[in-house]
Design a protein around this motif. Sequence first.
Motif: not given
Length: 519
Positions: A369-382
């Motif tokens: 869940a923590e990884f998904s949150q980090l990855n989601r934020d990164y994908e949005i910013d990217k």
Amino acid sequence: MEDILRQALAILRAAWKHRHLGVLVAWVVGAIAAGVILRIPDRYEASARIFVDTQSILKPLLSGLTVQPNVEQQVMMLSRTLISRPNVEKLVRMADLDLNIKSKAAQEALIDELTSTLKIQSVGRDNLYTLSYRDTDPAKAQRVVQALVSIFVESSLGDKREDSDSARKFIEEQIRGYEKKLADAENRLKEFKLRNIELQTGEGKSSIDRLSELTTELNRSRLALREAEQSRDALRRQIAGEEPVLLPESPGADAGVSLPEIDGRIDTQKRNLDNLLQRYTEKHPDVLGTRRLIKDLEEQKRQELLARKKFAAANPGSSVSNNPVYQQLKVSLAESEASVASLQARVAEYESRYKRTTTMMRTQPEVEAEFSQLNRDYEIDKRNYEQLVSRRESAELSGNLDSAGSIADFRLIDPPRASNKPASPNRLLLLPGGLLAALAAGMFAAFVASQLRPVFFDGKSLRDATGLPLLGTVWLIPNETRRLKERASIRRFLLAVVGLIAAYGVGIAALSLLTQQAA
């Protein structure tokens, strides 16, 4: 209706009584109107026509690559906001209209006059604009229109460059912000992966797949360990004399003698043969080859046992410790011990991995869940960063295109030119208006005089006005002298009216003749 007609006739008869005053007022107003119309200064009009071409060949070619605003709407808005105070002040300086201005009030009056007299009109729907200005000096009017044309073109180009620069500056600021966000997000992902490096799997395998593989490997290692332990125990029994291995004497006793190396290979081939028979027939080449290999191994075992018997028969008094067969068994036992130790270490390692994986799987949902949150934020910013970079390139290309002036082309169709004859006032139209105004003034003066000094022409009007009873009426019968005097008065009135109309007619004819000669 009859009362209305009677009242109207009474008003007209009363005004007729003051016709001489009306004619006099008409002549006075006519003379004043004619003088004012003739003294109005001539104003010359200067105009220019500009065509704004918004249909560029680059527009369809660069579709999707650049930001293409509604140029027609921008030009229309520019035309409506062109005559503004800053532009008028700039026009005053460009046309040298401020050379004779000595005070701030005079400057303000000049600006107000220009704002009210400057005109820009759209001709039809073809982006054709007419700029015009009227002044008593034709050269001055032409300079004003020339300055207005320059301001019109420069304002459009300046607005385009300013908008493009503002857009690029804003996008650059946003890109720098997202670059910082991406760097922070990448650092957080890196730290997370370093903290949870054991959870990372290759080839897209999940933790359940890893646990299944570990279970399979652990079971296989345990099976191999049991086999190695059994082989080791068998060697120990042979060395300790629990089984006859050196000198079997009875026929068929060779079957009970164990040679670990050869027996292990024979067992392996037999298991392989069982697997092949489950898939193939007896005539299959792999089955035949396996049977042949098993037969060769059994023959090798028989030859080895035969060699041991011959050695034992030739050396009956040799000790067991010097017996080569015994030495070979000791070597095989040492190898078996080493194999058991290796398999024990393997089993221990797999058990440790299994326990560690099981422990990590309990906390894996939270970590995922923590990884998904980090990855989601990164994908949005990217994604936002990539879009901004694309928009920056588009804005850069749009700015270069605007600088080249290829989207909207301003073409001067008719250069600023002042007319040779005055555009205003139109005296041929104002003089008949003055005549009508004089006649209307005379009629109004007669009506006002009749209201100030009212006259009653019948008994009913007198009774209605006073509210008193009417005893009777007395009629005046005019004699010949009175009738002649009345006729002479009418003739003078008609001559005065006709004279006024004739005077205006002569003036209009003369003015029309002069206008035609000037043209």
